[in-house]
Enzyme design. Structure first.
Site, short mmCIF file in Angstrom:
data_model
loop_
_atom_site.label_atom_id
_atom_site.label_comp_id
_atom_site.label_asym_id
_atom_site.label_seq_id
_atom_site.Cartn_x
_atom_site.Cartn_y
_atom_site.Cartn_z
N THR A 70 0.77 -1.24 0.13
CA THR A 70 -0.27 -0.07 0.13
C THR A 70 0.94 1.26 0.00
OG1 THR A 70 -1.75 -1.18 1.25
CG2 THR A 70 -1.89 1.18 1.24
N THR A 71 1.97 1.34 0.95
CA THR A 71 2.49 2.53 1.07
C THR A 71 3.35 2.54 -0.15
OG1 THR A 71 2.50 2.45 3.53
CG2 THR A 71 4.12 3.90 2.61
N TYR A 162 -3.38 -10.80 2.33
CA TYR A 162 -3.22 -9.55 2.77
C TYR A 162 -4.61 -8.91 3.24
CZ TYR A 162 -1.75 -4.38 2.65
OH TYR A 162 -1.44 -3.09 2.93
N LYS A 192 -1.14 -11.16 6.40
CA LYS A 192 -1.16 -9.53 7.32
C LYS A 192 -2.42 -8.84 7.36
CE LYS A 192 0.25 -5.03 5.60
NZ LYS A 192 0.56 -4.09 4.66
N SER A 194 -4.29 -6.07 8.40
CA SER A 194 -4.42 -4.62 8.41
C SER A 194 -5.94 -4.05 8.81
CB SER A 194 -3.84 -3.97 7.16
OG SER A 194 -2.58 -4.27 7.01
N GLY A 218 -0.95 -5.04 10.99
CA GLY A 218 -0.60 -4.11 10.44
C GLY A 218 -1.23 -2.85 10.63
N ASP A 220 0.21 -0.33 13.11
CA ASP A 220 1.17 0.39 13.81
C ASP A 220 1.08 0.60 15.36
OD1 ASP A 220 1.83 -0.07 11.13
OD2 ASP A 220 3.34 1.70 11.02
N GLU A 221 0.02 1.45 15.63
CA GLU A 221 -0.47 2.10 16.83
C GLU A 221 -1.03 0.95 17.81
OE1 GLU A 221 -3.57 3.40 14.04
OE2 GLU A 221 -1.50 3.02 14.06
N SER A 237 3.88 1.10 7.94
CA SER A 237 4.67 2.16 7.19
C SER A 237 5.29 2.99 8.19
CB SER A 237 3.51 3.30 6.41
OG SER A 237 2.75 3.82 7.69
#
Length: 339
Positions: A70-71, A162, A192, A194, A218, A220-221, A237
């Site tokens: 994606t990123t 994904y 994955k 997300s 997926g 991050d926070e 990312s």
């Protein structure tokens, strides 16, 4: 995936991978900031990929990559470009990166199969596929049939699903998808994940404890929460430029220093919370990665727009206040700083 006990991280055109405990690799893949960088005219700047690899390994401790995600704007590239990007990462990462996973998802089954075959030919370590998101699969069986055909094009490569429903609009729960999937896709190795649905993620782990699946988180926070629930790795990312900080959190978690791990997660959240309020996406990630690494990531492709100078200045100031960037004029005792 390969197994190992040492903590390490990997980065790629889509993410990083970190190795962890339980004799299972903890893939920690930072979503790459670009196809190696885009020039002003929107063409891929292949010349910076070697530098990108060195930066991830030497500066962020990241040794695994997720390419064309994606990123990395993988779905904004042509098939030829995606093949070229994958080849360049495999070539430049040789003897430097531990694993390179290529995202080969596409709306066209034929194109996805072509990308999967290419990944196998160039020596990639695995492939990943998102659900087709225009003419969507409407149930688990239809989605598995699509994934099965892609995996069959590269049967020797580990295959990962994904799961990113916010972007694909495919709301089939990952827990449901995993039920019996290896009977249909023998090369299936994990997913994955997300999404912020920790109930779905937790049940993926809980109901597949007897299988050696990789559960790569997926968001991050929320990574620390996912680690508690059994995540074996992460793809994101921010690991492009917060790889070292995330690795500190992972190491604290491994040694059961949960207080320190939580402090590291909160510190990362402070930055993410700040930039989300400013408007945070692929374009802004590229701008931050350029700022932190010094590697010119270039602008995104249309329809995305380049991050504003105001955003970059504000993000830089926040990174410095959190001690994520060196800053000689920071005052001692800054209450915003993390250690």
């Amino acid at each position: 995936g390969r197994r190992g006990r040492n903590c390490s991280s990997r980065a790629g055109r889509g993410g990083h991978v970190v190795r962890g405990c339980r004799d299972k690799e903890r893939p920690w893949e930072p979503e790459r900031s670009g196809a190696g960088g885009l020039a002003a005219a929107g063409e891929i700047n292949f010349s910076v990929i070697g530098r990108y690899v060195d930066y991830l390994v030497e500066e962020q401790g990241v040794k695994n990559v997720f390419v064309n995600g994606t990123t990395g704007e993988g779905l904004s590239l042509s098939i030829s470009e995606r093949c070229q990007v994958a080849e360049e990462w495999v070539t430049k990462g040789r003897n430097k990166l531990d694993q390179i996973v290529i995202h080969v998802g596409a709306l066209s089954l034929k194109e996805s199969q072509e990308l999967a075959q290419h990944a196998a030919e160039i020596g990639a370590d695995g492939i990943a596929v998102i659900a087709p998101f225009f003419l969507k699969p409407w149930n688990k069986d239809v989605l598995i049939n699509f994934l099965k055909e892609v995996a069959a094009a590269a049967p020797a490569l580990p295959f990962y699903y994904y799961h990113i429903p916010a972007l694909t609009g495919v709301k089939i729960r990952a827990e449901e998808l995993l039920d019996g999937i290896q009977d249909k896709i023998p090369s299936f190795q994990g997913l994955k994940f997300s999404d912020t649905d920790l109930l779905d993620f937790g049940q993926c782990v809980d109901q597949n404890r007897q299988r050696q699946f990789a559960f790569l988180f997926g968001v991050d926070e929320q990574l620390l929460s996912a680690l508690v629930m059994g995540a074996t790795g992460a793809v994101g990312s921010t690991y492009n430029y917060l790889g070292k900080k995330t690795k500190q959190m992972l190491e604290a978690f491994e040694r059961k220093d949960f207080s320190s791990a939580l402090n590291h997660q909160f510190c990362i959240q402070r930055f993410i919370n700040f930039v989300v309020k400013l408007g945070f996406g692929v374009s802004q990630t590229k701008a931050i990665m350029t700022l932190v690494s010094g590697i010119p990531m270039g602008p995104p492709r249309l329809p995305l727009q380049k991050a504003s100078r105001e955003f970059t200045d504000n993000a830089e100031a926040k990174l410095k206040s959190l001690d994520f960037l060196s800053c000689t004029d920071l005052k001692d005792g800054n209450m915003d700083a993390c250690s």
